[in-house]
Motif scaffolding. Sequence first.
Motif, PDB file in Angstrom:
ATOM      1  N   GLY A  18      -8.849  12.562   4.301  1.00 59.50           N
ATOM      2  CA  GLY A  18      -7.627  13.314   4.468  1.00 59.50           C
ATOM      3  C   GLY A  18      -6.545  12.593   5.256  1.00 59.50           C
ATOM      4  O   GLY A  18      -5.478  13.158   5.516  1.00 59.50           O
ATOM      5  N   LYS A  19      -6.794  11.340   5.625  1.00 60.45           N
ATOM      6  CA  LYS A  19      -5.815  10.546   6.363  1.00 60.45           C
ATOM      7  C   LYS A  19      -5.376   9.347   5.518  1.00 60.45           C
ATOM      8  O   LYS A  19      -6.084   8.942   4.594  1.00 60.45           O
ATOM      9  N   LYS A  20      -4.237   8.781   5.870  1.00 61.55           N
ATOM     10  CA  LYS A  20      -3.683   7.664   5.115  1.00 61.55           C
ATOM     11  C   LYS A  20      -3.665   6.384   5.943  1.00 61.55           C
ATOM     12  O   LYS A  20      -3.363   6.410   7.132  1.00 61.55           O
ATOM     13  N   LEU A  21      -3.971   5.287   5.277  1.00 63.06           N
ATOM     14  CA  LEU A  21      -3.876   3.962   5.870  1.00 63.06           C
ATOM     15  C   LEU A  21      -3.059   3.092   4.925  1.00 63.06           C
ATOM     16  O   LEU A  21      -3.319   3.061   3.720  1.00 63.06           O
ATOM     17  N   TYR A  22      -2.089   2.368   5.480  1.00 66.81           N
ATOM     18  CA  TYR A  22      -1.133   1.615   4.665  1.00 66.81           C
ATOM     19  C   TYR A  22      -1.459   0.122   4.737  1.00 66.81           C
ATOM     20  O   TYR A  22      -1.542  -0.458   5.820  1.00 66.81           O
ATOM     21  N   THR A  23      -1.625  -0.476   3.569  1.00 67.64           N
ATOM     22  CA  THR A  23      -1.981  -1.894   3.565  1.00 67.64           C
ATOM     23  C   THR A  23      -1.416  -2.581   2.334  1.00 67.64           C
ATOM     24  O   THR A  23      -0.567  -2.021   1.621  1.00 67.64           O
ATOM     25  N   CYS A  24      -1.911  -3.789   2.075  1.00 68.39           N
ATOM     26  CA  CYS A  24      -1.374  -4.635   1.011  1.00 68.39           C
ATOM     27  C   CYS A  24      -2.476  -4.940  -0.005  1.00 68.39           C
ATOM     28  O   CYS A  24      -3.593  -5.304   0.369  1.00 68.39           O
ATOM     29  N   LEU A  81     -10.066  -2.828   7.968  1.00 64.85           N
ATOM     30  CA  LEU A  81      -8.696  -3.328   7.862  1.00 64.85           C
ATOM     31  C   LEU A  81      -8.339  -4.225   9.046  1.00 64.85           C
ATOM     32  O   LEU A  81      -7.630  -5.224   8.894  1.00 64.85           O
ATOM     33  N   ALA A  82      -8.829  -3.861  10.229  1.00 61.88           N
ATOM     34  CA  ALA A  82      -8.558  -4.677  11.408  1.00 61.88           C
ATOM     35  C   ALA A  82      -9.170  -6.067  11.269  1.00 61.88           C
ATOM     36  O   ALA A  82      -8.600  -7.062  11.722  1.00 61.88           O
ATOM     37  N   PHE A  83     -10.319  -6.137  10.614  1.00 63.31           N
ATOM     38  CA  PHE A  83     -10.979  -7.430  10.422  1.00 63.31           C
ATOM     39  C   PHE A  83     -10.210  -8.309   9.438  1.00 63.31           C
ATOM     40  O   PHE A  83     -10.059  -9.514   9.660  1.00 63.31           O
ATOM     41  N   ILE A  84      -9.729  -7.724   8.343  1.00 62.21           N
ATOM     42  CA  ILE A  84      -9.120  -8.547   7.300  1.00 62.21           C
ATOM     43  C   ILE A  84      -7.625  -8.761   7.516  1.00 62.21           C
ATOM     44  O   ILE A  84      -7.049  -9.673   6.919  1.00 62.21           O
TER      45      ILE A  84
END
Length: 288
Positions: A93-99, A138-141
């Motif tokens: 239910g939460k969003k994470l923004y990446t590439c 995500l923090a790792f990559i």
Amino acid sequence: MSTKTTPRVGTQATMRSQTRSVIPPHSELKTKTSVGGSTERIATASTFERLSSIGDTTTRSEVGQEMTSKTETTDLPFFKQDQFTDVVLQVGGKKLYTCRALLAFNSPVMAKILSSGSTKNKDLDLPEKEYEDVVELLAFIDPRVDYLITEQSAIALLPLAEEYEIRSLKELCEQTIIQSFRRMKKGKKPGSIPVDISLEYLHMADKYEFPGLRKLVTDEFVNNEDPNATKSLMESTLISEHMKLTVLDKKVEKVHFELDRERRERTAIETKLGDYGHKRIGRRPLLE
């Protein structure tokens, strides 16, 4: 990909069983100043407490402490949309923004998912994943984030590293867990680690095919003098039959080695006693 290990300033870990923050509680993250399936749980919070109580003081000091800077938690680049965002991960239910390129570069599985027509220009839903674990991933990559992995985060990230075939993360997790196990054994008699703890590590070594960890834990089982150690191993539903047989073969080898050593020692003693007897018999009688 190089490992990023600069520690986070003013932020320490907290147990998963406590109230969760927006940052995974078991790692240390820091935003760099220069901008550049179902997840299986291997160990419970109580297991982490037992592992940390056996480990070194650094691990114990990190576990169970609250975050000290809420401001820092909002600085991570994937918590908000920016000019580099072209995919949104939906997790719990939460969003994470990446590439997309970042995900595809690190994970061949993600590359296939993102290149399929059904996911182009759409949010990517990750059902049944833990939000904190995806943030850790995500923090790792993400090259914009300094990431310091701990044993607890390594255990939590292993299923994701396996599922998404992120080899560099899987190797880092193995190295971290091996180092933790070695610290746990340091200064202790071989075989002194509690059986239930050894089973946790053996399960990880078996499931994720970690040869280095497998050898360390197998040696620990072989030297464990607890009469219930073998029984607990055989009754475990988490350990494969192949792994169980491997441990039992090593234990049998150890028994044969010890028996052979005892035979050699007994033969050496008997030989010395025989030589001593022959010398006494061969002596000339004393003159009266």
